[in-house]
Design a protein around this motif. Structure first.
Motif, PDB file in Angstrom:
ATOM      1  N   ASN A 133     -50.273 -20.180   3.620  1.00  0.00           N
ATOM      2  CA  ASN A 133     -49.118 -20.491   4.443  1.00  0.00           C
ATOM      3  C   ASN A 133     -47.874 -19.929   3.766  1.00  0.00           C
ATOM      4  N   SER A 137     -44.295 -18.968   2.248  1.00  0.00           N
ATOM      5  CA  SER A 137     -43.307 -19.858   1.660  1.00  0.00           C
ATOM      6  C   SER A 137     -41.898 -19.460   2.041  1.00  0.00           C
ATOM      7  N   GLU A 163     -49.101 -16.400  -0.522  1.00  0.00           N
ATOM      8  CA  GLU A 163     -50.269 -16.176  -1.366  1.00  0.00           C
ATOM      9  C   GLU A 163     -51.507 -16.080  -0.487  1.00  0.00           C
ATOM     10  N   ILE A 198     -53.678 -29.564   0.165  1.00  0.00           N
ATOM     11  CA  ILE A 198     -54.555 -28.898   1.135  1.00  0.00           C
ATOM     12  C   ILE A 198     -54.706 -27.411   0.843  1.00  0.00           C
ATOM     13  N   GLN A 199     -54.277 -27.015  -0.350  1.00  0.00           N
ATOM     14  CA  GLN A 199     -54.478 -25.625  -0.785  1.00  0.00           C
ATOM     15  C   GLN A 199     -53.890 -24.608   0.195  1.00  0.00           C
ATOM     16  N   CYS A 200     -52.714 -24.914   0.735  1.00  0.00           N
ATOM     17  CA  CYS A 200     -52.117 -24.001   1.715  1.00  0.00           C
ATOM     18  C   CYS A 200     -51.499 -22.787   1.060  1.00  0.00           C
ATOM     19  N   GLY A 201     -51.116 -22.944  -0.220  1.00  0.00           N
ATOM     20  CA  GLY A 201     -50.587 -21.790  -0.944  1.00  0.00           C
ATOM     21  C   GLY A 201     -49.081 -21.607  -0.848  1.00  0.00           C
ATOM     22  N   ARG A 202     -48.398 -22.550  -0.202  1.00  0.00           N
ATOM     23  CA  ARG A 202     -46.935 -22.386  -0.114  1.00  0.00           C
ATOM     24  C   ARG A 202     -46.286 -22.424  -1.490  1.00  0.00           C
ATOM     25  N   THR A 238     -47.555 -21.316  -4.554  1.00  0.00           N
ATOM     26  CA  THR A 238     -47.664 -20.026  -5.208  1.00  0.00           C
ATOM     27  C   THR A 238     -46.959 -18.948  -4.381  1.00  0.00           C
ATOM     28  N   GLY A 239     -47.056 -19.077  -3.063  1.00  0.00           N
ATOM     29  CA  GLY A 239     -46.371 -18.112  -2.187  1.00  0.00           C
ATOM     30  C   GLY A 239     -44.883 -18.072  -2.451  1.00  0.00           C
ATOM     31  N   GLY A 240     -44.293 -19.234  -2.747  1.00  0.00           N
ATOM     32  CA  GLY A 240     -42.854 -19.270  -2.954  1.00  0.00           C
ATOM     33  C   GLY A 240     -42.444 -19.094  -4.401  1.00  0.00           C
ATOM     34  N   CYS A 241     -43.410 -19.185  -5.312  1.00  0.00           N
ATOM     35  CA  CYS A 241     -43.097 -19.146  -6.747  1.00  0.00           C
ATOM     36  C   CYS A 241     -42.441 -17.821  -7.129  1.00  0.00           C
ATOM     37  N   THR A 245     -44.126 -15.143  -9.787  1.00  0.00           N
ATOM     38  CA  THR A 245     -45.407 -14.449  -9.548  1.00  0.00           C
ATOM     39  C   THR A 245     -45.228 -12.936  -9.529  1.00  0.00           C
ATOM     40  N   ASN A 257     -50.312 -18.841 -11.363  1.00  0.00           N
ATOM     41  CA  ASN A 257     -50.664 -19.232  -9.993  1.00  0.00           C
ATOM     42  C   ASN A 257     -50.781 -20.754  -9.996  1.00  0.00           C
ATOM     43  N   ARG A 309     -50.928 -22.958  -7.677  1.00  0.00           N
ATOM     44  CA  ARG A 309     -51.921 -23.588  -6.786  1.00  0.00           C
ATOM     45  C   ARG A 309     -53.281 -23.692  -7.478  1.00  0.00           C
ATOM     46  N   ARG A 310     -53.647 -22.652  -8.231  1.00  0.00           N
ATOM     47  CA  ARG A 310     -54.932 -22.684  -8.936  1.00  0.00           C
ATOM     48  C   ARG A 310     -54.983 -23.832  -9.930  1.00  0.00           C
TER      49      ARG A 310
END
Lengths: 666, 395
Positions: A467, A469, A483, B23-27, B29-32, B35, B41, B43-44
């Motif tokens: 999802n 960010s 991600e 829920i492991q959506c990844g927001r 790590t996506g926003g970090c 990275t 990571n 989320r990991r």
């Protein structure tokens, strides 16, 4: 009570629900020792036919005149056992239930303590049941008509069903046209039916139906009364157009001085309209409306030398003198079908929705792919520099759903599938487009949904599990920071267009409906049904039903199914012509009532009024209960300063011995 | 509302960080932001830390020290988790085992002994006041604004100017204020992110007791780190805490403060993570800058909720990343250069330090400079708006 009380006590095992935690034999033995108890028995399922038969036989053979059932909550089976009493010739209100399941076996583990508590609950019920009085439910006539609030697909379907059954329907819609959200959609998932093609015939049907009175551009202002007998007041807002003369030709809209100046709500603000407008070409009724907040003549008192719409309208339908009109009528049942709002994407500033013109919502995408939309169905977006046909397109799922940070914990149920459908439509219109869908979980649970999801993936739509960010800009490209959680790869992907799959929210103006009809909301803020499983279209108020997304997010098939369910439920009092009124309501002791009116202000159901009576030659005011409106909640009793108003079966002299028994006082 | 009290006793790692809520959506790590230059990571780590047997091994992964505690992961998480705190939890295991980097160990020791992480004696905490007319608070003395300076501002010569200039401004504007002086002890922001739970709890207790004794209406923090730490980790503090830019915006709004001089400069404001993303203070610093005549305020493409972290927080002042890839602060100054800004304005000592280094690294010293907002204001003549005669009569 003149005759000697003869009590029967029945202890239910509820399978192992009660029996595993409560020693039912010990409770039975204990019950037998209580005063006036003639029989005490236990049985695996008291609510079953053989269980009920035990009670009926004992009433007839042992001459029982009071019954205690120790089982589940009275909310569950009180009606069942009352019926059993009645069938055995006993007044159904000679029953008292001891809740040894919800209030005992389900919440305790210790068998000894749970058994002791069950004994106390039974003793308390026995203490009360002796003091109960016989009550008789009443029946009143029901008005053979229904009010439906909201004319989206839910309201339309319910109106057609009730109308077809031969009853009068008042269908009230606050916007100028019926059709609701479904009218805005292009194709519907998973069948790809054209939404307008399947909806517009029904829109026309409600307008032409002999039993349906369509009150468009109208709002319900007041509802009073009770099931079978609601009094309704509706305000028909002034359109400033005489609908009997308007032919829907549209000459006025073309002539309007401010034509094309204002965002068209139907086009989600992407198309423009003037001050006089038809929301969309297939609108029903096909009558023009003047927006009083936009019209030059109505806001400033003048529009050039004379308003251009007046000059253009050949039938002379424009009427600036028109006033709101109040309509009143009676109905027996009400269906609330007020629909939903889409989530406001501005509440997630990290996606830049208000900043970037090429970040759009799912509903905007519907209008963009629609042949009747603002671009004639051509997918064109502004990338900040120019209008382009996007070639790299992203969909972001769960925007405003499953998200505590915006207060919406629920899944909106339609976004996965409308995204799949829109991705398919884009691929259809722009074959070389690269389309990616960013998801958390794909919920393809409905009939034909998974098959459609399979088809869309095979068309080359790339599903990426993660999802996003945030969205920011680099050059003229949108960068989606996300991600790929399946490969644990943080990405900064480039796109020309990002579609936010916004979820569904309760309507911002739901408050009005809630106050009007005294409805409840569930924790997700949607309107609450009476029981999530067994009474999904009912509300806590008798005679008021829910249909469609006002109760929670749902797709079109579920909405139509619920609308048909609500219509069938609403038809029960209408078809029967009568409704029965529960006898367990508040009663006033007029001799001691001081007429202070405190109970009138306390009553949440407006069931009490002050009336004048002759008390030994003096005219005095006393409280009187409208038994049809009273729910027997007891608020009045708690507030009464002279103990003059008390709910039947819950009088002080009936419940105080019960409470004393619970406290171990003999 | 201030944050929940820490309840660590008898909680498993999984319970403490609500790992099962993920829920492991990844927001996250996506926003970090880091990275793009490190392997972190987050989320990991949230996923793997569920296995308690793995914790020890996970705590030895160097990536956990790459987190800057910008809190983007926590702000974006749809389930209300704070993924960064999982990394902090793992750092705690390292700190407990005593195997920290010497720089980290020194910072923690100095905080324990001297009340600051910079290896400076407590006795010299007031040195920045030299030559200034500063009101130092007494516990029993009533005061409206009690200032909390911050260790970095108090000791680092590059950012002491923030405190010095605000004293001048307060004196001229006739604000009712007082500074804590040598009583002031580290708020623990960086101690928390470095994983020293015990020391952080001690600081919370001692500071709460100390601050609660003062008869002040509110505390004004100069650093966003102290500001946010007080508001999120000090449940028993008995007075509200604001950031100094909020006070200035308030003074400007009430017309108790005005700037006489103008400044013909193009300024881009950099939102500190602790002030913006974490505490939602976006507009006040901007309104202060806009109150200066002649200033052209421009915006980074990534501003406010999407502001890019400078990498100054999360204990990164004491832990160097091994990455050779461009620092985020360097990306930031390049963006500022592209906007042709004369000044990058910041409202946080760490942002000033990291962005300053980045300007030097990129060789932009000729074209632009980094300045704390108080640094800019210090160059302007401050006027105290005269109260109207009506008010004087009332007084």
């Amino acid at each position: 009570m003149t005759e000697k009380p003869k009590l029967g006590v029945y202890i239910c095992h509820c399978g192992i629900n009660i029996a595993a935690t409560v020693d039912v034999e010990a409770v039975t033995e204990f019950a037998q020792s209580l005063p006036n108890v003639v029989v005490a028995r236990n049985y695996s399922y008291m609510c079953s036919d053989p269980g009920q038969l035990l009670i009926k036989d004992d009433i007839q053979e042992s001459g029982l005149n009071r019954v205690v059932v120790a089982s589940c909550s009275p909310r569950m089976h009180e009606p069942t056992f009352r019926k059993a009493l009645q069938e055995a010739g006993l007044n159904p209100y000679y029953l008292e239930m001891a809740n040894i399941r919800e209030q005992d076996s389900w919440v305790h583990q210790d068998r000894e303590e749970a058994t002791a508590k069950a004994k106390e609950l039974v003793a308390a019920a026995v203490a009360k049941v002796r003091l109960l009085e016989p009550l008789t439910p009443r029946e009143v006539d029901a008005e053979p008509a229904a009010l439906i609030i909201g004319a989206g697909i839910a309201g339309i379907q319910a109106a057609l069903d009730i109308g077809d059954a031969g009853f009068k329907v008042y269908l009230v819609e606050q916007s100028p046209s019926v059709g609701g959200r479904m009218a805005q959609l292009d194709k519907t998932f998973p069948t790809l039916d054209c939404s307008a093609c399947i909806l517009t015939p029904k829109m026309v049907d409600v307008a032409n139906h002999p039993n349906i009175e369509l009150l468009a551009y109208s709002e319900v202002e007041e509802v009073s009364g009770f099931v079978g007998n609601f009094d309704v007041k509706v305000r028909k807002k002034a359109r400033y157009v005489d609908v009997s003369k308007c032919t829907g030709c549209g000459d006025c809209a073309e002539a309007c001085r401010v034509a094309g100046r204002f965002p068209n709500e139907f086009e989600e603000g992407m198309g423009k309209r003037g001050a006089i407008y038809l929301p969309f070409p297939q609108a029903v009724p096909a009558k023009y409306t003047i927006d009083p907040e936009r019209c030059l003549f109505l806001t400033r008192g003048r529009c050039g030398k004379s308003p251009k719409c007046v000059d253009a309208c050949q039938p002379g339908a424009i009427d600036f003198e028109q006033k709101d009109e109040i309509v009143t009528f009676k109905v027996g049942a009400i269906i609330v079908a007020t629909g939903f709002d889409v989530f406001d994407a501005a509440k997630k500033p990290e996606y830049g929705y208000t900043e970037f013109p090429n970040v759009i919502t799912g509903l905007e995408m519907e209008r963009l792919v629609s042949a009747s939309g603002p671009t004639g169905g051509e997918i064109l977006v502004d990338n900040g520099e120019e209008q382009i046909v996007p070639k790299e397109i992203a969909f972001i799922q769960c925007v405003g759903s499953r998200d505590q940070s915006v207060g919406n914990e629920y899944c909106s149920r339609v976004c996965c599938m409308y995204t799949a459908k829109q991705a398919h439509l884009i691929k259809d219109k722009i074959p070389d487009a690269k389309v990616k869908v960013y998801y958390i979980d794909v919920r393809a649970f409905g009939k034909g949904f998974e098959e459609f999801y399979d088809r869309v993936r095979r068309e080359g739509i790339r599903y990426v599990r993660g999802n996003p960010s945030e969205i920011f800009k680099r050059g003229n490209k949108l960068i989606v920071k996300v991600e790929d959680t399946l490969t644990a790869t943080p990405l900064e992907d480039e796109f020309d267009l990002v579609v936010l799959a916004v979820g569904l929210e309760p309507r911002a103006d739901d408050r009005k409906t809630i106050d009007l009809l005294r409805l409840s909301q569930s924790p997700d803020r949607f309107l609450m049904e009476a029981h999530p499983k067994l009474r999904p279209v009912d509300t806590a108020s008798d005679g008021i039903f829910l249909a469609g997304c006002c109760q929670g997010p749902k797709d079109i098939p579920d909405t139509v199914a619920q609308a048909k369910g609500a219509a069938a439920s609403a038809l029960i009092p209408l078809a029967r012509g009568k409704v029965s009124i529960d006898a367990q309501v508040a009663g006033v002791i007029e001799d001691t009532c001081r007429g202070c009116g405190f109970c009138v202000s306390i009553c949440p159901y407006t069931a009490i009024e002050l009336v004048e009576i002759n008390r030994m030659g003096h005219m005095v005011e006393v409280a009187r209960v409208n038994e049809a409106l009273c729910k027997g909640c007891g608020s009045c009793s708690a507030g009464c300063l002279s103990n003059s108003i008390q709910p039947k079966s819950f009088r002080d002299r009936q419940i105080l011995p019960q409470i004393a028994a619970l406290g171990g006082i003999k | 509302m201030r944050g929940m009290k820490m309840t660590t006793e008898n909680q498993t790692f999984t319970e403490k960080f609500d790992l099962l809520g993920c829920i492991q959506c990844g927001r996250c790590t996506g926003g970090c932001p880091v990275t793009v230059r490190t392997n972190l990571n987050v989320r990991r780590f949230v996923y793997d830390a569920y296995n308690e047997d793995l914790l020890e091994e996970l705590s030895r992964v160097a990536d956990i020290w790459d987190c800057t505690a910008c809190h983007t992961c926590a702000v974006r998480c749809p389930k209300g988790l704070k993924p960064l705190e999982v990394l902090i939890g793992l750092r705690s295991l390292v700190v407990e085992s005593g195997k920290t980097e010497p720089t980290v160990r020194d910072a923690l020791e100095s905080t324990f002994m001297e009340g600051n992480p910079w290896n400076k004696p407590r006795a010299t905490r007031n040195d920045w006041m030299e030559g200034l007319d500063v009101i130092v608070a007494e516990p029993e003395q009533k005061v409206e604004n009690l200032f909390f300076v911050c260790c970095t501002i108090a000791y680092d010569p590059r950012v002491q100017v923030t405190a010095r200039n605000i004293v001048n401004l307060l004196n001229k504007a006739g604000v009712d204020y007082a500074f804590l002086g040598t009583d002031e002890t580290c708020c623990g922001s960086e101690i928390f992110t470095l994983g020293e739970d015990g020391l952080f709890e001690m600081l919370i207790e001692d500071n709460t007791e100390m601050l609660n004794e003062y008869q002040a209406d509110r505390i004004v923090a100069l650093s966003p780190h102290c500001f946010t730490t007080f508001n999120t980790h000090y449940p028993d503090l008995n007075k509200p805490v604001i950031h100094y830019t909020q006070l200035l915006a308030e003074l400007l709004e009430q017309k108790k403060l005005a700037f006489k001089d103008g400044l013909e400069k193009k300024i881009v404001y950099h939102d500190p993570c602790y002030l913006g993303k974490q505490s939602g203070v976006f507009e006040e610093p901007r309104s202060v800058l806009k109150a200066i005549e002649g200033v052209e305020l421009v915006e980074f493409g990534r501003n406010r909720e999407r502001s890019l972290c400078c990498e100054g927080g999360g204990g990164k002042m004491w832990v160097e990343s091994e990455s050779k890839i461009e620092r985020l602060a360097e990306t930031r100054v390049k963006d500022a250069r592209a906007l042709e800004a004369d000044i990058i304005a910041a409202a946080c000592p760490f942002c000033v330090l990291t962005l300053d280094d980045a300007v030097k690294a990129e060789g932009f010293e000729e074209e632009m400079r980094v300045a704390e907002i108080m640094e800019i204001l210090g160059e302007l003549e401050v006027m105290q708006e005269k109260p109207s005669s009506a008010q004087e009569v009332e007084d």
